[in-house]
Enzyme design. Structure first.
Site, PDB file in Angstrom:
ATOM      1  N   LYS A 121      63.457  64.098  -2.095  1.00 20.42           N
ATOM      2  CA  LYS A 121      62.099  64.436  -1.673  1.00 20.42           C
ATOM      3  C   LYS A 121      61.773  65.782  -2.307  1.00 20.42           C
ATOM      4  O   LYS A 121      62.389  66.799  -1.996  1.00 20.42           O
ATOM      5  CB  LYS A 121      61.986  64.527  -0.154  1.00 20.42           C
ATOM      6  CG  LYS A 121      60.595  64.947   0.318  1.00 20.42           C
ATOM      7  CD  LYS A 121      60.561  65.238   1.806  1.00 20.42           C
ATOM      8  CE  LYS A 121      59.238  65.871   2.184  1.00 20.42           C
ATOM      9  NZ  LYS A 121      59.210  66.303   3.605  1.00 20.42           N
ATOM     10  N   GLY A 168      53.964  70.823  10.298  1.00 18.25           N
ATOM     11  CA  GLY A 168      54.231  71.298  11.646  1.00 18.25           C
ATOM     12  C   GLY A 168      53.021  71.574  12.506  1.00 18.25           C
ATOM     13  O   GLY A 168      53.170  71.965  13.667  1.00 18.25           O
ATOM     14  N   ALA A 173      53.778  64.997   6.721  1.00 16.66           N
ATOM     15  CA  ALA A 173      53.416  66.306   7.283  1.00 16.66           C
ATOM     16  C   ALA A 173      52.070  66.271   8.006  1.00 16.66           C
ATOM     17  O   ALA A 173      51.109  65.654   7.541  1.00 16.66           O
ATOM     18  CB  ALA A 173      53.399  67.401   6.229  1.00 16.66           C
ATOM     19  N   GLY A 174      52.041  66.953   9.137  1.00 15.39           N
ATOM     20  CA  GLY A 174      50.799  67.199   9.853  1.00 15.39           C
ATOM     21  C   GLY A 174      50.460  66.227  10.962  1.00 15.39           C
ATOM     22  O   GLY A 174      49.510  66.454  11.712  1.00 15.39           O
ATOM     23  N   ASN A 187      58.778  64.847  11.495  1.00 11.48           N
ATOM     24  CA  ASN A 187      59.877  65.677  11.979  1.00 11.48           C
ATOM     25  C   ASN A 187      59.445  66.427  13.234  1.00 11.48           C
ATOM     26  O   ASN A 187      59.828  66.097  14.344  1.00 11.48           O
ATOM     27  CB  ASN A 187      60.361  66.641  10.901  1.00 11.48           C
ATOM     28  CG  ASN A 187      61.689  67.299  11.244  1.00 11.48           C
ATOM     29  OD1 ASN A 187      62.454  67.695  10.379  1.00 11.48           O
ATOM     30  ND2 ASN A 187      62.026  67.434  12.525  1.00 11.48           N
ATOM     31  N   THR A 188      58.577  67.432  13.058  1.00 12.79           N
ATOM     32  CA  THR A 188      58.213  68.311  14.163  1.00 12.79           C
ATOM     33  C   THR A 188      57.640  67.558  15.353  1.00 12.79           C
ATOM     34  O   THR A 188      57.965  67.867  16.507  1.00 12.79           O
ATOM     35  CB  THR A 188      57.201  69.366  13.678  1.00 12.79           C
ATOM     36  OG1 THR A 188      57.732  70.036  12.535  1.00 12.79           O
ATOM     37  CG2 THR A 188      56.902  70.375  14.764  1.00 12.79           C
TER      38      THR A 188
END
Length: 282
Positions: free
Chosen positions: A119, A180, A207-208, A229-230
Site C-alpha cells: 500500500k 482518522g 481513509a475518512g 482502521n480508526t
C-alpha cells in the site's frame, strides 16, 4: 505485467461476476472479501484478533515502521498474531515523505512480510496527511518496475488516479476524507465522478470513513471495497463495530448490484388506482 496497462481496462483473466460469486479482483487475484482492515490503535492485541475474526477482511494493513518501533518482544508477538490470523498482510509505507523513503521502506517490507503487495503512502502534508500528489505517480512507477503490486493511497482527484493507472497501478485507493477524521465522503461529486469515469478499475475507498453507513454509501455508488482502521480500532466496542462495517460493505455491494430506483420529484403510488376519482389520477 506491462509497465503501463491500458487505462480503464480490467485484468483480462477477470471472469464475469455472478450473483452466487462476486469477488473483488486485484491484480488478477480474487479476494474473499471487499473489506480491508488496519491493525493499529486497538486497545489490545486480543481485541484486534477478535475484530479481525468478526470482520473477516481480505487483507490486513501493517506498517513496517510501527512494527519496528514496538521493540523486539512486542514486534515478535505482533508478527505471531498476524500469522495466527492467517489473513494476507498488506504492508504500507506510512510515514514516508519522499520517493526514496517509499522505495526503501517497500523493499524492507517485502523482505519482512514476504509479499510483493504494497500500500503506497507518500505524505505531502503532515497536518492533513494528504498524499503528495506530485510525487505519487513517480513513486508508483518505480514500485511497479520493481515488481510490486501497488495499491496507492490517493485523493479523489480524477487526473491523479488516471496518472497512477498510466504508470502501471491496477487499482487506486482514494480517500473519503482525511485519515482518522471519520467524516465520511466529504466530496461526493468527485467520488461519484471518479467511479463514472473509471468504470472498470477497482476503486477502494481508503481513509475518512467513520460509520458503517458511510461504507454502505460508497459501496452503493459502485466502489469496489473499503479500507478501515480508526473507525473500528477507536470505537467503544471495536469487535462489534468491525462486524457492523463488514455487514455494511456486504449490504452496499448487494444494493449496487440490485440496482436502485431513480429518485423522483413527486410521489409515485405503489398501490393500484382503481376506484380513485379521475381528478386524482394521472
Amino acid at each position: 505485467m506491462s509497465d503501463a496497462p491500458a487505462r480503464n481496462h480490467a485484468p483480462s483473466d477477470r471472469p464475469e461476476a455472478t450473483a452466487e460469486g462476486d469477488p473483488l479482483w486485484l491484480y488478477g487475484q480474487p479476494m474473499p472479501s471487499r473489506l480491508m482492515l488496519g491493525t493499529s490503535r486497538y486497545p489490545s492485541p486480543a481485541v484486534l484478533e477478535q475484530a479481525v475474526r468478526r470482520a473477516q477482511p481480505c487483507m490486513l494493513t501493517a506498517s513496517l515502521r510501527r512494527h519496528g518501533a514496538l521493540g523486539a518482544d512486542a514486534s515478535h508477538g505482533f508478527w505471531q498474531l498476524l500469522q495466527r490470523l492467517a489473513v494476507p498482510v498488506l504492508p504500507n509505507t506510512a510515514g514516508c515523505h519522499s520517493v526514496q523513503e517509499v522505495i526503501t521502506t517497500a523493499e524492507m517490507a517485502r523482505e519482512v512480510f514476504a509479499t510483493d503487495w504494497i500500500k503506497l503512502e507518500l505524505i505531502g502534508d503532515d497536518y492533513t496527511l494528504q498524499p503528495d500528489t506530485l510525487q505519487l505517480p513517480a513513486a508508483a512507477a518505480e514500485l511497479v518496475r520493481r515488481g510490486f503490486k501497488v495499491l496507492p493511497y490517493c485523493t479523489e482527484d480524477l487526473v491523479l488516479c488516471q496518472r497512477l493507472l498510466d504508470v502501471g497501478c491496477q487499482a487506486v485507493m482514494p480517500w473519503a476524507a482525511p485519515i482518522g477524521t471519520g467524516q465520511g465522503p466529504v466530496n461526493p461529486y468527485a467520488l461519484r465522478l471518479l467511479r463514472e469515469r473509471l468504470p472498470d478499475v477497482p476503486l477502494i475507498v481508503d481513509a475518512g470513513l467513520g460509520l458503517p453507513s458511510h461504507a454502505c454509501q460508497v459501496m452503493e455508488w459502485g466502489f469496489d471495497g473499503v479500507l478501515l482502521n480508526t473507525a473500528v480500532a477507536l470505537a467503544r466496542d471495536p469487535v462489534t463495530m468491525a462486524g457492523a462495517f463488514a455487514d455494511a460493505v456486504t449490504a452496499g455491494r448487494a444494493a449496487y448490484r440490485a440496482g436502485a430506483i431513480e429518485p423522483q420529484t413527486a410521489a409515485q403510488p405503489s398501490t393500484p388506482v382503481l376506484g380513485t376519482p379521475f381528478w386524482h389520477q394521472g
